[in-house]
Scaffold this motif. Structure first.
Motif, PDB file in Angstrom:
ATOM      1  N   UNK A 120      -6.611   7.428  -4.893  1.00 17.95           N
ATOM      2  CA  UNK A 120      -5.773   6.266  -5.152  1.00 17.95           C
ATOM      3  C   UNK A 120      -5.041   5.780  -3.922  1.00 17.95           C
ATOM      4  N   UNK A 121      -4.804   6.649  -2.987  1.00 13.23           N
ATOM      5  CA  UNK A 121      -4.035   6.206  -1.829  1.00 13.23           C
ATOM      6  C   UNK A 121      -4.933   5.683  -0.714  1.00 13.23           C
ATOM      7  N   UNK A 129      -4.547  -4.048  -1.861  1.00 13.58           N
ATOM      8  CA  UNK A 129      -5.606  -3.662  -0.933  1.00 13.58           C
ATOM      9  C   UNK A 129      -5.927  -2.173  -1.053  1.00 13.58           C
ATOM     10  N   UNK A 130      -5.189  -1.475  -1.892  1.00  8.96           N
ATOM     11  CA  UNK A 130      -5.524  -0.062  -2.118  1.00  8.96           C
ATOM     12  C   UNK A 130      -6.878   0.031  -2.803  1.00  8.96           C
ATOM     13  N   UNK A 182      -6.845   3.319   1.611  1.00  9.99           N
ATOM     14  CA  UNK A 182      -6.634   1.945   1.983  1.00  9.99           C
ATOM     15  C   UNK A 182      -7.980   1.270   2.151  1.00  9.99           C
ATOM     16  N   UNK A 183      -8.115   0.137   1.532  1.00 11.86           N
ATOM     17  CA  UNK A 183      -9.408  -0.536   1.566  1.00 11.86           C
ATOM     18  C   UNK A 183      -9.548  -1.457   2.764  1.00 11.86           C
ATOM     19  N   UNK A 218     -10.822   8.013 -11.621  1.00 16.85           N
ATOM     20  CA  UNK A 218      -9.859   7.491 -12.586  1.00 16.85           C
ATOM     21  C   UNK A 218     -10.513   6.392 -13.438  1.00 16.85           C
ATOM     22  N   UNK A 219     -11.275   5.532 -12.782  1.00 19.28           N
ATOM     23  CA  UNK A 219     -11.947   4.470 -13.544  1.00 19.28           C
ATOM     24  C   UNK A 219     -12.943   5.088 -14.528  1.00 19.28           C
ATOM     25  N   UNK A 277       0.829  -1.208   0.000  1.00 23.08           N
ATOM     26  CA  UNK A 277       0.000   0.000   0.000  1.00 23.08           C
ATOM     27  C   UNK A 277       0.865   1.260   0.000  1.00 23.08           C
ATOM     28  N   UNK A 316      -9.491   1.599  -5.327  1.00 21.97           N
ATOM     29  CA  UNK A 316      -9.398   2.282  -6.604  1.00 21.97           C
ATOM     30  C   UNK A 316     -10.093   3.649  -6.548  1.00 21.97           C
ATOM     31  N   UNK A 340      -2.626   5.336 -12.887  1.00 22.40           N
ATOM     32  CA  UNK A 340      -3.200   3.996 -12.868  1.00 22.40           C
ATOM     33  C   UNK A 340      -2.175   2.994 -12.364  1.00 22.40           C
ATOM     34  N   UNK A 341      -2.629   2.110 -11.475  1.00 19.32           N
ATOM     35  CA  UNK A 341      -1.694   1.183 -10.830  1.00 19.32           C
ATOM     36  C   UNK A 341      -1.561  -0.101 -11.653  1.00 19.32           C
TER      37      UNK A 341
END
Lengths: 378, 386
Positions: free
Chosen positions: B347-348, B265-266, B350-351, B272-273, A174, B268, A183-184
């Protein structure tokens, strides 16, 4: 450090923990079956003298009196004597004090959180961590267990340490991935993974290896079971190894198993401080297919390092005969052209086998090495 | 903008309760009936989540399935459960099917292993995952005299019987998993036989909504081949596919975009999607866009998977120009059943623990199931369906 005789035998890592140890660590008095197991293995390995007060207390079910520390010491002694009595030349304690090879080191580091269970297969799972900050080290680890064993060991010790590449690969990334912009995708993941494994190597593994070496450890095995997971990451495997061992002087062994070894070449040749590649072979050796053909890679790339030859399958209870083990050693000797390069070991740790099965496998392995020596005339 | 559907296009992870129960089962500490009851309960939770999030189909997450092939290698004459084998570039493993003889269909054996009763309790069409013929040929240990093409066709014939049987049980959408098509893609010379092994499936697939899903590899170079196969929609994993390189989708074909990455586990970023989906839509004009996880979501824990799925309704809201939180009605107001309570994702994010999903829900319009071919459309799913 060359061994004086051909085909030295060695363990790879873990063995199953005895029942009395598992029950004791849960605060439970040993069941009659566990006591029977204790008696049987004590008679076979003499791992603890009959007059040892801890043994008396354990037999009486006075677990609190023995204490967690005392139990772990007994567990380590058991693992050590089990491997020594089986006849191995290089030993450790069967990783008696460790939970397992991922969770234990991760718990010694900062910058990680253990996040939840992920299925490995069927109903088997492992607890997986996430890197949530820069990697740091609480304190070098495995030191207590090494110092204990150094005092007790009657054979050469080889210390297993989980490698940085595997720890990174088995973690979610993370912190470092979060720093990547946009995009990752695969490229971003790869860059973040490199950052993570280099930090683990520099800030956690290297200080731990150094501390072990400072205390006298001379043979250290870097376990990288994840090495073959991503066929295009061989350079990262090597970078992790080189970063971990930078500036250190000891005999380093790299253990890889259940992987497509070919995909690691030629990058692996750049693991400059690696003196031995200890690999699984027996699992892939069948009547239809020669599992040892991958040894030809070393000839193809003209690499003359030692080979830790997996001659015993750790996934099956089927017991390899000493003659089969002898033949595997001789076949490998023929491929490599130099028998003095070969160390003999199981494919991997034997902890998924019962103590009885593992014992049979190890003692047959030792007899197989004897037969191979006899066949070569040394 | 093409119609946008959402779905759980993969297996779902087992909850910590199931982890504990199945471990106990293996150690003889819990009975099979008790564990089965828990599987049923957790499957119902996944189905409820799928409905709540406004997905177009329900799958139940395949919680009980041991691996992609197992329901078949356990019960199909000609197959045997083989050794543990690494599941592509992951730290998970499957039992390699060993083919001893041309596989024979075992009537009803697969359907009996599915939670069909629970799936059919909802008003959404059930979708069932099947192992595709190319991946089967690629990963099985073929010890027969059948050539890869012959084994692939044989597998497709068996799948065709399975699809008929599933349709008879009320299954109206079928998803063919084909990771090997992108991980070990066929050469140009081999493309003809890949199309050939799908021939026996074409008729059966025309009876249901059909989806071919790829993951763990780059789908862009092979999209023309995927699109030539007899399925309604083809899906690619955006974690390994550059969406800018997706071209050449024939008219009338749907496109699946695996926009949730199961390897991190980040959480999305919905913005962006949405940006990617708009670009792809403008370029390819697919008949439908299906958004879901790329690789199997069971590579992350339950809570993470739940929060990741919660991103999908947010994306659709953005695509439809609906401000976050303004569409939701009834039960769908909260995407994450556990701990989410609004807020935007970055994006950063944490899920795993505290990350939160913004409101996304199943309004009546978007949770309307697609009608399966040759079947009467089911009543549309209301927000309150559970």
């Amino acid at each position: 450090m060359s061994s004086p005789r051909l085909f030295p035998t060695q363990e790879v890592g873990s063995i199953a923990k005895p029942r009395w140890l598992l029950q004791g660590l849960k605060g439970q008095a040993p069941t009659p079956e566990a006591l029977q197991e204790l008696k049987r293995w004590r008679e076979r390995t003499s791992f603890v003298p009959e007059h040892d007060p801890r043994l008396k207390k354990l037999e009486k079910g006075e677990i609190e009196e023995v204490g967690a520390h005392g139990l772990r010491d007994l567990g380590a002694l058991f693992g050590l004597r089990y491997l020594e009595t089986a006849g191995l030349d290089l030993v450790y304690d069967g990783e008696a004090r460790r939970v397992e090879m991922y969770e234990f080191p991760i718990r010694q580091m900062t910058g990680f959180e253990l996040s939840g269970h992920v299925r490995s297969f069927d109903n088997k799972y492992y607890l997986k961590g996430a890197s949530v900050g820069p990697v740091g080290l609480v304190a070098p680890y495995h030191l207590d267990e090494y110092e204990f064993l150094r005092k007790e060991a009657r054979r050469q010790l080889k210390v297993p340490v989980t490698g940085a590449y595997t720890l990174a690969d088995w973690s979610w990334n993370e912190y470092y991935l979060g720093k990547q912009k946009g995009w990752k995708g695969r490229k971003a993941r790869r860059a973040a993974q490199r950052e993570l494994l280099v930090d683990i190597a520099r800030h956690a593994i290297r200080p731990t290896l150094k501390a072990l070496i400072d205390r006298g450890a001379s043979v250290l095995q870097i376990d990288e079971p994840a090495a073959g997971t991503h066929p295009d990451e061989a350079e990262l495997v090597v970078e992790a190894f080189n970063e971990s061992t930078e500036g250190l002087d000891a005999k380093f062994v790299m253990h890889i198993c259940f992987s497509d070894y070919r995909c690691l070449f030629p990058a692996l040749l750049e693991a400059k401080r690696c003196r031995q590649f200890l690999w699984e072979f027996a699992n892939r050796d069948t009547p239809e297919k020669d599992g040892y053909r991958d040894l030809e890679l070393f000839m193809e790339f003209q690499d003359d390092r030692e080979i830790g030859l997996g001659v015993t399958d750790i996934h099956r209870d089927v017991l390899e005969s000493p003659e089969l083990i002898r033949d595997r050693i001789l076949r490998a000797s023929k491929i490599l052209g130099d028998p003095s390069r070969i160390y003999v070991n199981p494919d991997c740790g034997l902890r998924t086998r019962s103590l009885d099965v593992a014992w049979e496998k190890l003692t047959r392995m030792v007899r197989g090495a004897d037969l191979a020596r006899a066949a070569i005339g040394k | 903008m093409s119609s946008v559907n959402l779905g759980l296009t993969s297996s779902f992870p087992r909850s910590e309760a199931l982890v504990s129960a199945t471990r106990d089962l293996d150690r003889g500490r819990r009975g099979a009936e008790e564990v089965q009851a828990l599987f049923d309960q957790e499957t119902s939770r996944v189905i409820a989540l799928e409905a709540k999030l406004g997905f177009s189909t329900v799958s139940g997450g395949d919680l009980q399935r041991q691996d992609l092939f197992r329901p078949f290698s356990d019960s199909t004459p000609g197959l045997e459960v083989g050794p543990l084998t690494r599941w592509f570039e992951t730290n998970t493993f499957f039992r390699q099917p060993i083919v001893h003889a041309p596989p024979q269909w075992a009537p009803g054996a697969f359907a009996r292993q599915l939670p069909l009763e629970r799936l059919l309790e909802t008003r959404l069409p059930p979708r069932v995952i099947l192992p595709g013929p190319y991946t089967f040929v690629n990963l099985a240990d073929n010890r027969t005299d059948l050539t890869p093409a012959e084994l692939g066709r044989r597998w497709s014939e068996l799948l065709a019987l399975e699809v008929h049987d599933l349709a008879a049980h009320g299954v109206r959408a079928v998803q063919i998993q084909e990771p090997s098509l992108v991980v070990r893609p066929p050469s140009v010379d081999e493309e003809a036989w890949v199309r050939g092994i799908y021939d026996p499936l074409a008729s059966a697939l025309s009876e249901v909504d059909s989806l071919l899903w790829t993951f763990f590899g780059d789908g862009a170079p092979i999209l023309p081949l995927l699109a030539s196969l007899p399925v309604d929609t083809v899906g690619v994993d955006l974690a390994d596919t550059d969406p800018a390189l997706l071209t050449d989708l024939p008219t009338g074909k749907g496109l699946g975009l695996g926009c949730l990455d199961s390897r991190t586990t980040l959480l999305e970023d919905p913005q962006e999607i949405a940006r990617i989906v708009r670009e792809v839509n403008a370029r390819l004009q697919p008949s439908e866009i299906l958004l879901g996880p790329g690789a199997p979501l069971e590579l992350v824990p339950w809570g993470v998977a739940e929060r990741k799925l919660g991103v999908l309704p947010q994306v659709r809201d953005l695509l439809e120009g609906i401000p976050a939180g303004s569409r939701s009605t009834g039960e769908g107001a909260q995407a994450s059943a556990g701990d989410g309570s609004g807020g935007s994702s970055t994006p950063s994010n944490r899920a795993r623990g505290s990350a939160r999903t913004s409101a996304g829900s199943s309004s009546s319009d978007r949770s309307r199931p697609r009608s399966a071919k040759g079947k009467s459309s089911r009543p549309k799913a209301k927000g309150g369906s559970r």
